[in-house]
Design a protein around this motif. Sequence first.
Motif, PDB file in Angstrom:
ATOM      1  N   TYR A 153       2.706  -2.707   4.012  1.00  0.00           N
ATOM      2  CA  TYR A 153       1.026  -3.817   3.100  1.00  0.00           C
ATOM      3  C   TYR A 153      -0.013  -3.986   3.805  1.00  0.00           C
ATOM      4  O   TYR A 153      -0.216  -4.162   5.194  1.00  0.00           O
ATOM      5  CB  TYR A 153       1.676  -5.268   3.233  1.00  0.00           C
ATOM      6  CG  TYR A 153       3.350  -4.397   2.991  1.00  0.00           C
ATOM      7  CD1 TYR A 153       4.772  -5.118   1.679  1.00  0.00           C
ATOM      8  CD2 TYR A 153       4.291  -4.860   4.170  1.00  0.00           C
ATOM      9  CE1 TYR A 153       5.777  -5.247   1.605  1.00  0.00           C
ATOM     10  CE2 TYR A 153       5.928  -4.232   3.791  1.00  0.00           C
ATOM     11  CZ  TYR A 153       6.306  -4.925   1.926  1.00  0.00           C
ATOM     12  OH  TYR A 153       7.465  -4.238   1.769  1.00  0.00           O
ATOM     13  N   GLY A 154      -0.484  -4.712   2.864  1.00  0.00           N
ATOM     14  CA  GLY A 154      -1.911  -5.344   3.332  1.00  0.00           C
ATOM     15  C   GLY A 154      -2.132  -6.971   4.093  1.00  0.00           C
ATOM     16  O   GLY A 154      -0.916  -7.047   4.191  1.00  0.00           O
TER      17      GLY A 154
ATOM     18  N   LYS B 264       0.731  -1.445   0.048  1.00  0.00           N
ATOM     19  CA  LYS B 264       0.230   0.147  -0.134  1.00  0.00           C
ATOM     20  C   LYS B 264       1.459   1.037  -0.002  1.00  0.00           C
ATOM     21  O   LYS B 264       1.971   1.476   0.108  1.00  0.00           O
ATOM     22  CB  LYS B 264      -0.527  -0.119   0.618  1.00  0.00           C
ATOM     23  CG  LYS B 264      -1.843  -1.314   0.832  1.00  0.00           C
ATOM     24  CD  LYS B 264      -2.744  -1.305   2.477  1.00  0.00           C
ATOM     25  CE  LYS B 264      -3.912  -1.962   2.664  1.00  0.00           C
ATOM     26  NZ  LYS B 264      -4.597  -1.633   4.135  1.00  0.00           N
ATOM     27  N   LYS B 265       0.515   3.056  -0.188  1.00  0.00           N
ATOM     28  CA  LYS B 265       1.361   3.531   0.107  1.00  0.00           C
ATOM     29  C   LYS B 265       2.208   3.552   1.605  1.00  0.00           C
ATOM     30  O   LYS B 265       2.915   4.177   1.551  1.00  0.00           O
ATOM     31  CB  LYS B 265       0.151   4.510   0.141  1.00  0.00           C
ATOM     32  CG  LYS B 265      -0.021   4.846  -1.465  1.00  0.00           C
ATOM     33  CD  LYS B 265      -1.031   6.250  -1.602  1.00  0.00           C
ATOM     34  CE  LYS B 265      -1.625   6.275  -3.255  1.00  0.00           C
ATOM     35  NZ  LYS B 265      -2.189   7.720  -3.326  1.00  0.00           N
TER      36      LYS B 265
END
Length: 253
Positions: free
Chosen positions: A90-91, A86-87
């Motif tokens: 992490y997901g 992700k910006k």
Amino acid sequence: MRRVSHPRGRATLLGQAAALVAAAALLGACGESVVGAPERPTGRPSVPSCLTPSGELLADIDGDGLTDRVRDPSHTGAQLTVAFGKKAGYGKPVGVRKLIDGSGADEKDVLAAVADFDGDGWSDLVVVATGQNQGDDAIEPTVAELVSGPFSASGRGQHTRHLDLGETRGIAVADYDHDPHPDLAVFAYSGDGVYQTEARLGDRDTGLADASADTSARYTVVADQTDDDTPSNMPRSGLSTFYPKCGKSGSQG
């Protein structure tokens, strides 16, 4: 009721069918996208791939320009996860039973491996699902596929190729022939109580080449341990041969 075609009509139908097949092949070659897959890339990843000291692969798996993280503490494909970037961070990690895209997800052994097998710069995905052992005779996997990257969190990639694998109970990235392409070590039951580790060699054109008499004779090893979660003759991590170490910031160093 079966219809009887005249020779000219049959030839016309066959010609139309051939044209449709050719058109489908042309669309695939020209970049027709797979539903649910990331967009087909026009070049190599902008994010460098590298390996952390703990053996995690950092790479742009889904082609969004962000760094994703691949780990497999089992070293046999059973616990592989991909945490998509992700910006910030992490997901939630995606496990093998999600990456196999539904089909075969409930089988006894579901395995995955990630590496750039064809050398195009994008990480590819191997997924294998095999059911419960049926006795002395080996069984075929429900799923045995190579998915060309970039690929999504549901295991959808640019195209999918069936792999000629037997009753597979473990897989790992390996380096058998010491060329630029990662190879796949396959721990398989061959029947009559015998387990063995087989090689599938990385290949620029197919991703992973089919087994041959030469590769079988050269690389197949009867397992020192049978029915073991981590066979002693499986490679611990072949990724280190093909990826540089990451720098302190988590990027290529």
